[in-house]
Design an enzyme around this catalytic site. Structure first.
Site, PDB file in Angstrom:
ATOM      1  N   HIS A 125       0.820  -1.227   0.000  1.00 28.61           N
ATOM      2  CA  HIS A 125       0.000   0.000   0.000  1.00 28.61           C
ATOM      3  C   HIS A 125       0.849   1.271   0.000  1.00 28.61           C
ATOM      4  CE1 HIS A 125      -3.618  -2.275   0.498  1.00 28.61           C
ATOM      5  NE2 HIS A 125      -3.326  -2.704   1.707  1.00 28.61           N
ATOM      6  N   ASP A 162      -2.602 -10.796  -2.367  1.00 31.67           N
ATOM      7  CA  ASP A 162      -3.144 -10.270  -1.111  1.00 31.67           C
ATOM      8  C   ASP A 162      -4.608  -9.865  -1.356  1.00 31.67           C
ATOM      9  OD1 ASP A 162      -1.936  -8.824   1.642  1.00 31.67           O
ATOM     10  OD2 ASP A 162      -3.689  -7.804   0.816  1.00 31.67           O
ATOM     11  N   HIS A 164      -6.156  -7.340  -0.419  1.00 38.41           N
ATOM     12  CA  HIS A 164      -6.302  -5.903  -0.659  1.00 38.41           C
ATOM     13  C   HIS A 164      -5.566  -5.514  -1.943  1.00 38.41           C
ATOM     14  CE1 HIS A 164      -6.613  -6.457   3.781  1.00 38.41           C
ATOM     15  NE2 HIS A 164      -7.638  -5.637   3.614  1.00 38.41           N
ATOM     16  N   ASP A 246      -4.330 -12.952   3.400  1.00 37.11           N
ATOM     17  CA  ASP A 246      -5.572 -12.478   4.003  1.00 37.11           C
ATOM     18  C   ASP A 246      -6.806 -12.722   3.126  1.00 37.11           C
ATOM     19  OD1 ASP A 246      -4.505 -10.639   2.248  1.00 37.11           O
ATOM     20  OD2 ASP A 246      -4.474  -8.963   3.659  1.00 37.11           O
TER      21      ASP A 246
END
Ligand SMILES: [Zn+2]
Length: 309
Positions: A125, A162, A164, A246
């Site tokens: 991120h 991931d 996200h 995740d």
């Protein structure tokens, strides 16, 4: 030829505060996996600290300097709502990024088939001038730019599974046709980016948003029908993986339904592309994964596929 592991105890010293999902316990879980009989023979190397020059290939120099100057002597320094620095963070954030550079060097030198960086905090991120979502420096992007500049590669790919969207990696890659970024992620979910129409300057960005409660079938279909053909067409000289766990069904921060078998499958598929395109060269780095059982199951499955490459 085997799988090298890069890690460092300094990555335990990055304290994010009580109850924070991205805590030192995550790395302890992965070390327990690495101590299992099937992985304990893997060579482990200490993750070195990234240099300011390596970080400044992807981050603004002023941002790098500001982060390093913000390290608290006690307590916490907040970089964004959920990204904190503690007195022990300096070594962790530098070694998390430095591990990917060292892993790239080792794999490019033929010292191992592939490498896994068991480090924290995660990085995907982090944008050129902004910490976000537990991430301070963009570890995988620092590794990708290191591969290009240090080893003269012209085409480097990152696949990010991931749950996200890797908005930071996309931001750094979107205008550069020599860099390829493909991501599966739940949508809607933090950070809100990663729509399928975000394609980059040369269709070098590939986003596969998955609806909440999607599972194995939807994930595998996105990887098999879209990501793998595009990755083959890009013909990377090195493949990097943003390995977040995740998207596991047990994860408390998202609602996808993957299992260990899915992480083993996707890793095997990526390793097969690397075998055809780039002499097996794969460097994987830990991103998210916030349920201890899911993290251990996903990471073990990922390592199993890497070690069988
Ligand atoms: Zn994540």
């Amino acid at each position: 030829m085997t799988t090298l592991i890069f890690t460092h105890p300094d990555c335990l010293a990055h304290d994010t505060g009580p109850g924070h999902p991205e805590g030192p316990h995550r790395l302890a879980v992965i070390w327990e996996v690495l101590d299992r009989d099937e992985f304990k023979g893997l060579e482990r190397r200490p993750a070195p600290e990234a240099t300011t020059g390596q970080l400044a290939r992807v981050h603004d120099r002023a941002y790098v300097d500001a982060v390093l100057a913000a390290m608290p002597v006690q307590g916490y320094h907040r970089l964004d709502g959920d990204t904190l620095l503690s007195p022990g963070s300096r070594g962790a954030i530098l070694r998390a990024a430095g591990s990917v550079c060292a892993a790239v060097d080792a794999v490019m030198a033929g010292e191992a088939t592939n490498a896994f960086c068991a480090v924290r905090p995660c990085g995907h991120h982090a944008e050129p001038a902004r910490a976000m979502g537990f991430c301070v420096f963009n570890n995988v992007a620092v590794g990708a730019l290191h591969a290009r500049e240090r080893h003269g590669l012209s085409r480097v790919a990152v696949v990010d599974f991931d749950v996200h969207h890797g908005n930071g990696t996309q931001a750094m890659f979107a205008q550069d046709a020599g860099l390829f970024f493909a991501s599966t992620h739940q949508s809607p979910l933090y950070p809100g980016t990663g729509a399928s129409w975000e394609r980059g300057v040369a269709d070098n960005i590939l986003n596969l948003p998955l609806d909440p409660y999607s599972g194995s079938a939807e994930f595998r279909q996105a990887v098999e029908r879209v990501i793998l053909p595009a990755l083959e067409a890009f013909a990377p000289e090195l493949l990097l993986i943003s390995a977040g766990f995740d998207a596991h069904a047990r994860d408390p921060l998202a609602q996808l339904g993957l299992t260990g078998a899915d992480f083993e499958w996707v890793t095997r598929k990526l390793v097969e592309v690397a075998e055809r395109q780039c002499g097996n060269r794969v460097v994987s780095v830990l991103e998210g994964g916030y349920d201890e059982t899911g993290l251990a199951e996903g990471c073990a499955a990922h390592l199993r596929a890497l070690t069988r490459a």
